[in-house]
Structures are given as structure tokens and as C-alpha cells.
Design an enzyme around this catalytic site. Sequence first.
Site, mmCIF file in Angstrom:
data_model
loop_
_atom_site.group_PDB
_atom_site.id
_atom_site.type_symbol
_atom_site.label_atom_id
_atom_site.label_comp_id
_atom_site.label_asym_id
_atom_site.label_seq_id
_atom_site.Cartn_x
_atom_site.Cartn_y
_atom_site.Cartn_z
ATOM 1 N N ARG A 139 0.838 -1.199 0.000
ATOM 2 C CA ARG A 139 0.000 0.000 0.000
ATOM 3 C C ARG A 139 0.877 1.255 0.000
ATOM 4 N NH1 ARG A 139 -5.009 1.825 -1.306
ATOM 5 N NH2 ARG A 139 -6.161 2.823 0.391
ATOM 6 N N THR A 427 -8.682 1.025 -9.981
ATOM 7 C CA THR A 427 -8.192 -0.208 -9.387
ATOM 8 C C THR A 427 -8.382 -1.355 -10.369
ATOM 9 O OG1 THR A 427 -8.849 0.637 -7.211
ATOM 10 C CG2 THR A 427 -8.397 -1.711 -7.342
ATOM 11 N N THR A 445 -3.916 -0.659 -7.464
ATOM 12 C CA THR A 445 -4.694 0.572 -7.585
ATOM 13 C C THR A 445 -3.822 1.814 -7.755
ATOM 14 O OG1 THR A 445 -6.404 1.906 -6.466
ATOM 15 C CG2 THR A 445 -4.733 0.903 -5.075
ATOM 16 N N GLU A 447 -5.976 4.551 -7.076
ATOM 17 C CA GLU A 447 -7.109 5.161 -6.373
ATOM 18 C C GLU A 447 -8.168 5.668 -7.340
ATOM 19 O OE1 GLU A 447 -9.877 7.118 -3.902
ATOM 20 O OE2 GLU A 447 -8.809 8.150 -5.472
ATOM 21 N N GLU A 465 -3.580 8.318 -3.789
ATOM 22 C CA GLU A 465 -4.032 7.423 -2.720
ATOM 23 C C GLU A 465 -4.253 8.119 -1.392
ATOM 24 O OE1 GLU A 465 -5.739 4.200 -2.817
ATOM 25 O OE2 GLU A 465 -4.103 4.189 -4.255
ATOM 26 N N ASP A 468 -7.611 8.583 0.153
ATOM 27 C CA ASP A 468 -8.300 7.488 0.834
ATOM 28 C C ASP A 468 -8.308 7.688 2.342
ATOM 29 O OD1 ASP A 468 -9.467 5.853 -0.985
ATOM 30 O OD2 ASP A 468 -8.018 4.236 -0.862
ATOM 31 N N SER A 493 -10.239 -0.828 0.790
ATOM 32 C CA SER A 493 -11.343 -1.786 0.715
ATOM 33 C C SER A 493 -10.982 -3.000 -0.126
ATOM 34 C CB SER A 493 -12.575 -1.112 0.107
ATOM 35 O OG SER A 493 -12.951 0.022 0.835
ATOM 36 N N GLY A 514 -13.346 -1.489 -7.451
ATOM 37 C CA GLY A 514 -14.676 -0.921 -7.231
ATOM 38 C C GLY A 514 -14.839 -0.107 -5.976
ATOM 39 N N GLY A 515 -13.744 0.418 -5.401
ATOM 40 C CA GLY A 515 -13.879 1.218 -4.194
ATOM 41 C C GLY A 515 -14.421 0.406 -3.038
#
Length: 608
Positions: A139, A427, A445, A447, A465, A468, A493, A514-515
Site C-alpha cells: 500500500r 483499481t 490501484t 485510487e 491514494e 483514501d 477496501s 470498485g472502491g
Amino acid sequence: MTRRALSLRVYSFHEHPNTERLMTTLHHSLWRALGLSLLALTPFVMPGAQAQPAAPALEAPAGRAAKQAGTAARDMVAAANPLAAQAGREILAAGGSAIDAAVAVQLVLNLVEPQNSGIGGGAFIVHWDGSDVVTLDGREVAPAAAKPERFLGRDGKPMPFYDAVVGGRSVGVPGTLRLLEVAHRRWGKLSWPQVIAPAMRLAEEGFAISPYLNGIVTQDKYLQNDPIARTYFYGEDGKPKPVGTILKNPAFARTLREIADKGADAFYTGEIAADIVATVTRHTTNPGDMTLRDLEGYKVEERAPVCGSYRTYRVCGMGPPSSGGVAVLQMLSTLEPQDMASIRPGPDAAHWISEAGRLAFADRALYLADPGFVSVPVRGLIDPGYLKTRAGLVSPDKSMGRAKAGDPPFQKTEFRFAPSDGVEFGTSHISVVDRDGKAVAMTTTIEDGLGARIMTRSGFLLNNELTDFNFAPEEEGKPVANRVDTNKRPRSSMAPTLVFDADNKLYAVVGSPGGSQIITYVTKTLVGILDWKLDPQVAVDLPNFGSRNGPTEIEAGTEAEAWKSALEAKGHQVRAISMNSGIQAIVIGPNGLTGGADSRREGVAIGN
């Protein structure tokens, strides 16, 4: 083929606590526009081998049978673009491992689907080596200079979303490339240059712009303001380069050549790193504060996998800073007392899955964040006794409306409120199974679609990102768990997922973009595969639906809209919206592999 088979819908719909977001639907004829040979992309089975027979399944819902499930005897890759999937299949055919194929797929996606992922972003990997599940966290990380007030305006209120997104302010330290290198060193079989070669070749020779990429660029308002991106994505007339245009990226080819020769250090130090920092900090209207030290210090974290049971299966996913693994397990636990096999797809199934979502998202909002900054009670959140109590809150006849967070056991510290939705629209997901039975579920991703709308001279887009994180550092007088902070990872997520049967044999590899809706997309697909015995293509193409502890959402333009009155009779507030999943699923059977690639995007599931 049906009309649906030739239709690609491009969405840019966002649910975010800080802004209202654009929703646009574009229709394109994918295969006709690209002139691709369907025969060349058709999955095949090695001579003499038997493909896995399709499981007993429902009839595909009307208008949704866009693709046939892919089948293969030895190995398979499912990815969001045919060229990326083909690169993965080539690596597998050459004797590569699942992670070798995932590296090749990701680097090709950086070219053909740059709006969704790439080395300018971050990712999670859930890996099965034949005996153990290992989860790696790549991440993005906030720069050392990041402070909780980062996304507050001069008036002290949260900035409008795109005021925060566009430019260097939103860019986190990318983690994807270091993640790929760490995973390859651990599980790779082919050489590092060999797995990079397909993307390097494509960058040099060029590829045809797809309808999906063209649609995203066409609808975007901000990308053309970046001079490097404007030169790359737009023609001299200022319009996006049309579908089918051969797009070459010599800058990215040079970047890949450096990375092939020197490893990921070539990205995190030296000229490429300097280029990233300059792109971030010299933005004319919204500069960021990333430094060379931030890049050089980036580390991939190995996290404990989050695993739980569902009927006779064992389900494993990614733990914090992702909320995906915990939330999926919580939803499945709520559904387990119900006879989902008999309920079948329809309004009753939508009721149960939506109610399960309310409970999971209530806990997600309160407890989930970067475990390096917040004590996340993962053990309590997936405790069977706790989940049994939570499941008892669901009525078969009436929606609970808005759920409250529970009080799980094993909490070490006082919790802090974390309301941010954790959206990743830009993503993609990669599912791979190799000939040795090893597997990768990787969700990756940048974002938002097209990230921060800034492109490096090294040939790739940078993420946004950091949006988020929750924009407001405090809620109700308490510090927010998912607030911005120095060297912190924003909550995600993403839910890359592995499923094992009663004998602990790998059974399925699933994930989606898809968030925050990723959680319901993955849960729906797992119910489709495990309870309804659908082949994976039908399962991923089922209408999307669920609740994120707000309205019950059903996918517009599908048969789910017919469920509205039945759901409203149970007290649901129903909203029909675009739900742009990109689910990639592979199921392993006694006679081979069957794969599904979401028909809402361009992907395929192919193998050897």
C-alpha cells in the site's frame, strides 16, 4: 454473441464522504473497435486434457451472459485486459510461477489500463505457496511531511474532492514495484528481466487504445492539464487519441529497462525517483511534499492473513490496512446460518447480503485503519461468538436501516471513529493459478481513475491514494482512526481472496476493483460460486447489489431493478446506481480450471 457481449460500460461513479462525484456511462463496442480476433483470445485446453465441466448453474440472467467461462488444464490467469492476460499466459507457458505471471500482467496493465493501476500506485498480494497463505502489503504511504490537516481548506473544512486529488498533494509513496520485487524474489521461477520483457516489448512496439481507456480519458476534465499526459493521451487537436490508435511509450520502456537491470532500487533511488519527486513537488497549483528519503525508505510489510470458515470452506484475505478481508468474512458469517443455496439470486438474497453489509460496514467505519497507528481488534471482529451475535440482529422480514458498530472482544485500546469510505475507483484485480497449484490474488490501484492526473517523464501516472484518508482529522471531538499522518497507510477496501475446500485444497481465487463496493462485489461472487454453484463467469456477471450501511444499492440497467418493490416492502431504501465491478475469478476443479472475467470491463480468463 449477444449485444451485451459487445457492450462495455465505462463508469466514473464515486461514493466519498467529502464530495459528490461524477457518474458517466459510455457504451462502446469493444471487440469491433479494436479489431481483435476472438479466436486468438479464446481459452484453450492442452491436447488430451479434459476441461473442468461447468458446475450445475442457474441460467445466466437476461442480457448478462457477455462471455463464456475460460477453461484450461494446467494454469490460468484472469485479468482486466486481454493483452495483460496474454502476457501472463505466456509467462505461465514458459514455466513461470503464479507470481511471475502476476508481475508480467501488472506491468502490461500499466500500459494498457493506466487509469487503474501501475508502478505509480500500490497493491496487496495474497499468495498460496501450496502449504501457507502469505499476505504482502504494498500500500502507498503518506510522506514524512504529511499532517492530519492535509486536506482541510483555509476555512478549516474538508476540501472539495478534486481540489485535493489533482496534483502532488494527494500522491502517496508508491509501493507496487517494491511489492512485485519482494514477491518475485520469494516465489519467482523465471528471471526478473524475463517477466518484465512482455511489458517492455509492448511499450516499444505499441498497443491499440481500447474503448475503456479512451472512454476514461474522454470523460475526464483534468488529465489534459498535465503537459506530459496531454502529449501522451491526446492528439494535436486536443482531443483524446481515438480507439484503435497505436500508442507507444518509449519513456516507460526505458524505465522498465532500468528496473530490469537494477531491480526496484532503480525506481526508489536515482533518476526515476528524482523524476517522481519533481513531478509531485513542482505541480503548479497543488504541489506535494514527497522527498527522495520517502521513496528510498519505502518498505513492503508482511501482514497476518485474515482467515475464517464459511460452510465447508476456508476463506483467506488481506488484513489491515485493508478492511476488505475482515468485512468479507463478517458478511459471510452473517449469511452462514441462512440456506443461501435455496434462496438463490433475487430480492431475498439481496436482502440478506445487504443486511450483512450494513453490519460489516458499521464495524469497518469504527475499527479499521493502518495497524501501525491504530490498535485494530481483528481477532475480535472475526470471533465466531461475536459474529453469531451480530448475525442475530438480521430479520428475515425487515431491514435494520442503519446498523451500529458492535463491541467485539479482545480490544486492546479505546477505539477511534473512522468514517472515511476508503474509495479506490482506479483499481484492477489479477487472479493467477500456476501448474504447481500455487496462486496469487492481487488487487492493485492508483485510487481514482487516472490517479492524481499527473504523469512522470518516466512514463507512468501517479496515484492519488492519500485521498483514501479521511479529510477531517476529528469527528465528534475524537481523532479519526483513518486520518492522515506521517508515514501512514490509508485504509483500503481491496479484498484479494483465496478459498480452500474441506481438504485444504485451493478452490477459488477471487477479487475485484470498485472502491468500498469491492467488499460486496467479492461477497456476491463467493456466494454465487460456493452456494449457488455457478461457474465463475456467471457468478461475476450477476447483477451487483448490497449496502454500505446506507441505501440498498442495486445495479442500474440489470434485472436487479425488478427487485426494488420487494426490497422496499422490507423497509429498504433502494437506489439503482452504476456499479462498475471488475471481478476476476478462477475455480480449481478435479479436471482443470474455470475462470471468469467481469463483462463490465475488457478482461479475459485464459490459460494453458
